[in-house]
Design a protein around this motif. Structure first.
Motif, mmCIF file in Angstrom:
data_model
loop_
_atom_site.group_PDB
_atom_site.id
_atom_site.type_symbol
_atom_site.label_atom_id
_atom_site.label_comp_id
_atom_site.label_asym_id
_atom_site.label_seq_id
_atom_site.Cartn_x
_atom_site.Cartn_y
_atom_site.Cartn_z
ATOM 1 N N VAL A 37 94.786 20.802 -8.929
ATOM 2 C CA VAL A 37 95.574 21.299 -9.947
ATOM 3 C C VAL A 37 95.407 20.064 -11.127
ATOM 4 N N ARG A 38 94.843 20.312 -12.187
ATOM 5 C CA ARG A 38 94.506 19.372 -13.108
ATOM 6 C C ARG A 38 95.862 19.175 -14.044
ATOM 7 N N SER A 39 96.706 19.977 -14.306
ATOM 8 C CA SER A 39 97.699 19.819 -15.174
ATOM 9 C C SER A 39 98.836 20.933 -14.700
ATOM 10 N N GLY A 40 99.912 20.874 -15.246
ATOM 11 C CA GLY A 40 101.052 21.682 -14.998
ATOM 12 C C GLY A 40 101.977 21.382 -13.983
ATOM 13 N N ALA A 41 102.812 22.255 -13.479
ATOM 14 C CA ALA A 41 103.708 22.126 -12.346
ATOM 15 C C ALA A 41 103.176 21.341 -11.152
ATOM 16 N N ALA A 42 103.905 20.391 -10.789
ATOM 17 C CA ALA A 42 103.258 19.560 -9.446
ATOM 18 C C ALA A 42 104.450 19.290 -8.674
ATOM 19 N N SER A 43 104.815 20.099 -7.754
ATOM 20 C CA SER A 43 105.646 19.730 -6.621
ATOM 21 C C SER A 43 105.259 18.876 -5.653
ATOM 22 N N LEU A 44 105.406 17.433 -5.500
ATOM 23 C CA LEU A 44 104.753 16.731 -4.611
ATOM 24 C C LEU A 44 105.660 16.549 -3.285
ATOM 25 N N GLY A 45 104.719 16.723 -2.380
ATOM 26 C CA GLY A 45 105.194 16.564 -1.100
ATOM 27 C C GLY A 45 105.291 15.012 -0.487
ATOM 28 N N LEU A 46 106.262 14.397 -0.221
ATOM 29 C CA LEU A 46 106.652 12.932 0.173
ATOM 30 C C LEU A 46 107.012 12.705 1.409
ATOM 31 N N TRP A 47 106.738 11.856 2.348
ATOM 32 C CA TRP A 47 107.037 11.406 3.374
ATOM 33 C C TRP A 47 107.504 10.108 3.490
ATOM 34 N N THR A 48 108.815 9.878 3.783
ATOM 35 C CA THR A 48 109.500 8.581 3.711
ATOM 36 C C THR A 48 110.457 8.272 5.010
ATOM 37 N N HIS A 49 110.656 6.977 5.352
ATOM 38 C CA HIS A 49 111.724 7.025 6.241
ATOM 39 C C HIS A 49 113.150 6.573 5.618
ATOM 40 N N ASP A 50 112.922 6.089 4.296
ATOM 41 C CA ASP A 50 114.082 5.485 3.454
ATOM 42 C C ASP A 50 114.587 6.427 2.318
ATOM 43 N N PRO A 51 115.855 6.773 2.506
ATOM 44 C CA PRO A 51 116.457 7.778 1.421
ATOM 45 C C PRO A 51 116.483 6.985 0.078
ATOM 46 N N GLY A 52 116.457 5.668 0.162
ATOM 47 C CA GLY A 52 116.411 5.015 -1.252
ATOM 48 C C GLY A 52 115.015 5.426 -1.945
ATOM 49 N N TYR A 53 113.997 5.269 -1.166
ATOM 50 C CA TYR A 53 112.624 5.747 -1.933
ATOM 51 C C TYR A 53 112.643 7.238 -2.208
ATOM 52 N N ALA A 54 113.215 8.125 -1.468
ATOM 53 C CA ALA A 54 113.442 9.347 -1.847
ATOM 54 C C ALA A 54 114.353 9.551 -3.052
ATOM 55 N N SER A 55 115.178 9.014 -3.295
ATOM 56 C CA SER A 55 116.181 9.094 -4.448
ATOM 57 C C SER A 55 115.298 8.367 -5.414
#
Length: 442
Positions: A37-55
């Motif tokens: 996907v070179r442009s436009g909508a990008a819903s990125l999957g994120l794995w993290t242990h810390d809700p602070g990073y998620a936020s």
């Protein structure tokens, strides 16, 4: 492809990120048939242990100051994963050719699991093209570097300073600007004999806490666990000196030995004013001091760490979490752009600090007015970046290697025996190195 149980265990275990690992992963490309996907909508999957990073990442995705002008419109889909499970799940998903996230947060002591035999190279995007132009401006890339390439970006500089009770230092006659560890240890011994209070702590519980505390002081003294090429460097004059100082502090009572720097014993020592100072990273103010002694707001201060008389630094580091981009995914380019904007730009680093008090990794930002003017109520209204600026300018480098988890377990027992006076410092270090070398091939 077929992968038998033995191969999988070899890949995921301590010894398993070994010779077979890179070959297995390289034969299981994470690429999909979907075009990038070179442009436009990008819903990125994120794995993290810390809700602070998620936020933070969720906020940054829609913050025009951070992502304005990007070719993508970002969203973030967060999955919470325990720190020790993230690497295992990434590898098993890649081997099974199952979906992977676009971004993954790797706790610093888990990163060595991907440092052997091409694991990082096969899983993650090489971010060196983003970090190299920043040169010495960018701190703490070394722990996430494999064969000269940077595969993850640190979230928090984790600057270790000395936190101390200003009121009790005044009451006990301890100079707040004492110059060296040797001077402070002498004063601490007198204080301990008179009042039972301690000016520092050492861990005597699990191997991780024991070795982390030792490493924090070792880095400050100018030593390291490994050198820049990944060779074992822990058997050094600096390491002996640090262990001897820690043992002397415990012997005299200047340092209190606690099983867990974050647990009940530490909380009791803080609440009861038995522990009147401690060297810990910036994040300990929130997770250690404020969490355990909220009623002591205004009584604590921060300063750079007293130097060792023999040399070293006025700062150190401990802990951290870095984010990597998974390669060969449809949104790999988008995720790389998003991580660059949210982690390596001044706007991103400012947003990150104000979202979760994550210390900048761009060293010149410490002198920016936006940071210099910050006052900390818990630290008595202190302008904390006057301290952190001096500390960031004198940060030691920290190198890791694939055998780091084995080294931690090999050193834990001997370091503890040295701290408690059962064996000499050099003898303890040599015993730990022998155990390590029996398990890790040079």
């Amino acid at each position: 492809m077929d992968l038998n149980r033995r191969d999988l265990l070899r890949l995921l275990g301590v010894a398993g990120l070994g010779a077979a690992g890179g070959g297995i992963l390289s034969g299981c490309s994470t690429a999909t048939a979907v075009a990038p996907v070179r442009s436009g909508a990008a819903s990125l999957g994120l794995w993290t242990h810390d809700p602070g990073y998620a936020s933070y990442f969720t906020q940054a995705a829609t913050d025009a100051a951070v992502v304005g002008g990007s070719a993508w419109t970002f969203g973030v889909d967060v999955t919470s994963v325990a720190p020790a499970d993230i690497v295992s799940r990434l590898v098993t998903q890649a081997v099974a050719q199952r979906p992977l996230p676009d971004l993954a947060g790797l706790v610093i002591d888990q990163f060595p699991r991907v440092m052997r035999a091409g694991i990082a190279e096969n899983l993650f995007v090489d971010l060196t093209a983003l970090t190299a132009p920043l040169g010495d401006r960018l701190l703490k890339t070394q722990p996430y570097t494999v064969d000269g390439k940077v595969y993850a970006l640190e979230s928090d500089n984790s600057i270790s300073v000395m936190f101390y009770r200003a009121d009790l230092f005044d009451e006990l006659g301890i100079p707040a600007d004492v110059g060296t560890w040797e001077e402070l240890l002498e004063i601490g011994a007198e204080v301990a004999a008179d009042t039972g209070q301690a000016i520092g702590m050492v861990a005597n519980g699990d191997n991780g806490s024991i070795v982390n505390g030792f490493t924090q002081l070792l880095l400050q003294r100018g030593g390291n666990l490994y050198d820049a090429e990944g060779n074992l460097a822990v058997l050094s004059d600096e390491a002996v000196e640090v262990l001897e100082l820690m043992a002397e502090g415990v012997r005299t009572g200047a340092f209190v030995a606690l099983a867990d720097p974050y647990g009940g014993a530490a909380a009791a020592a803080l609440k009861g004013s038995r522990l009147v100072a401690t060297v810990m990273p910036n994040w300990y103010e929130v997770y250690g001091l404020q969490a355990n002694a909220p009623d002591q707001e205004g009584l604590w201060r921060a300063r750079t760490i007293p130097r060792f008389a023999g040399g070293g630094h006025v700062a150190s580091t401990m802990g951290g979490t870095a984010f990597a981009v998974l390669k060969d995914q449809p949104l790999t380019d988008a995720a790389t752009d998003f991580l660059h904007r949210s982690y390596l730009t001044e706007e991103g680093q400012l947003a990150r600090y104000f979202a979760g008090a994550y210390m900048p990794t761009l060293v010149d930002l410490y002198d920016a007015p936006e940071f210099q003017e910050i006052t900390d109520p818990y630290l008595g209204g202190q302008r904390v970046f006057e301290v952190f600026s001096a500390a960031a300018a004198d940060m030691p480098l920290f190198y890791q290697s694939a055998g780091a988890s084995v080294l931690r377990d090999s050193l834990g027992g001997p370091v503890l025996r040295a701290i408690t006076g059962q064996v000499g410092a050099e003898e303890a270090l040599r015993a730990g190195v022998r155990t390590y070398e029996r398990q890790v091939q040079p």
